[in-house]
Design a protein around this motif. Structure first.
Motif, short mmCIF file in Angstrom:
data_model
loop_
_atom_site.label_atom_id
_atom_site.label_comp_id
_atom_site.label_asym_id
_atom_site.label_seq_id
_atom_site.Cartn_x
_atom_site.Cartn_y
_atom_site.Cartn_z
N HIS A 186 76.01 38.48 12.98
CA HIS A 186 77.14 37.66 12.54
C HIS A 186 77.65 38.21 11.20
CE1 HIS A 186 79.45 34.18 11.17
NE2 HIS A 186 79.43 33.75 12.42
N PRO A 187 78.95 38.42 11.04
CA PRO A 187 79.46 39.07 9.83
C PRO A 187 79.30 38.27 8.55
CG PRO A 187 81.27 38.27 11.20
CD PRO A 187 80.02 38.12 12.01
N THR A 242 78.82 42.67 2.88
CA THR A 242 78.76 42.67 4.34
C THR A 242 78.19 43.98 4.86
OG1 THR A 242 80.01 42.11 6.33
CG2 THR A 242 81.03 43.66 4.82
N ASP A 260 84.45 40.13 13.90
CA ASP A 260 84.08 40.77 12.64
C ASP A 260 85.17 41.70 12.14
OD1 ASP A 260 83.87 43.13 14.10
OD2 ASP A 260 81.68 43.18 14.10
#
Length: 245
Positions: free
Chosen positions: A110-111, A159, A87
């Protein structure tokens, strides 16, 4: 490929433990504050020292990952992961698939798609360069791996930065404000807003981000702010850049 743990903090931890013990040894009755400070230094440095001396093994191979570190120990085959990624904070995370051993804590996401994931490794804690680790994962993981350190401007805008919290680190409110400002500029701002957000981050870092007794991991924050500044720079239009006369 076998990774090796960085020993960068080990000498400082040893010095701090020794200094704290010496202060405790010479403290006289009534010097309560000095004794408490020395004891605090010994405890913090001792924790770093113990962590640095714990067994560590991390091997990336054709069959999977061989891991031995605090909180995670075993051999994990590639097919036991739905996906893996590094990440924006240089953490290797894995999304468990069917057959993944039970009992492992889900501490990350999960990025790209935010699926629950296991933090496998912080790349800042090993001597090998991140690009070397990424190359090995790309080679062996069977297409499951994503290098998400460099996201598009749109991806950065949405994100989630899941920074590790510790006893000492960057002030969380200040970091959240800077990250939020940058993401808002990427999502909704024009070139002027993006330049202003980048300048605000650069000024805050030049002045020194505030350190708190409980805060975000400084290495992870630095990596994320570097990436955000790069994304804010990359979104400039050609007309905004200076053209040589």
């Amino acid at each position: 490929m076998e990774l090796h743990r960085s020993r960068g903090n080990l000498p400082l931890a040893i010095i701090c433990v020794a200094a704290g013990v010496m202060v405790l040894g010479v403290a006289v009755e009534g010097s309560l504050l000095r004794m408490l400070v020395a004891l605090g230094v010994v405890l913090i440095a001792g924790r770093v020292l113990v962590g640095a001396l714990r067994p560590f093994r991390f091997v990336i191979g054709p069959e999977g990952l061989d891991v031995r570190r605090p909180g995670l120990r075993g051999t994990y085959r590639w097919e036991q992961f739905e996906a893996l990624a590094v990440d924006e904070s240089a953490r290797l995370v894995g999304v468990p698939a069917a057959g993944f051993p039970p009992g492992v804590r889900i501490t990350a996401r999960h990025p790209r798609d935010h699926r629950p994931a296991v933090e496998l490794l912080d790349l800042h804690q090993v001597r090998e360069q991140p690009d070397e680790v990424v190359a090995a994962l790309t080679r062996w993981s069977g297409g499951r791996f994503t290098d998400a350190r460099t996201l598009s401007a749109g991806e950065f805008a949405t994100t989630t930065f899941a920074f590790t919290r510790g006893l000492r680190g960057y002030d969380m409110r200040e970091v959240d404000r800077l990250v939020g400002r940058a993401q808002d500029a990427l999502a909704h701002g024009g070139d002027a807003e993006r330049r202003a957000a980048r300048a605000e981050i650069e000024q805050a870092r030049a002045a020194g981000l505030e350190v708190a007794l409980r805060g975000y991991d400084s290495a992870q924050v630095d990596a994320a702010l570097d990436a955000l500044c790069a994304a804010l720079t990359d979104t400039d239009t050609p007309t905004d850049r200076t053209t040589p006369a």
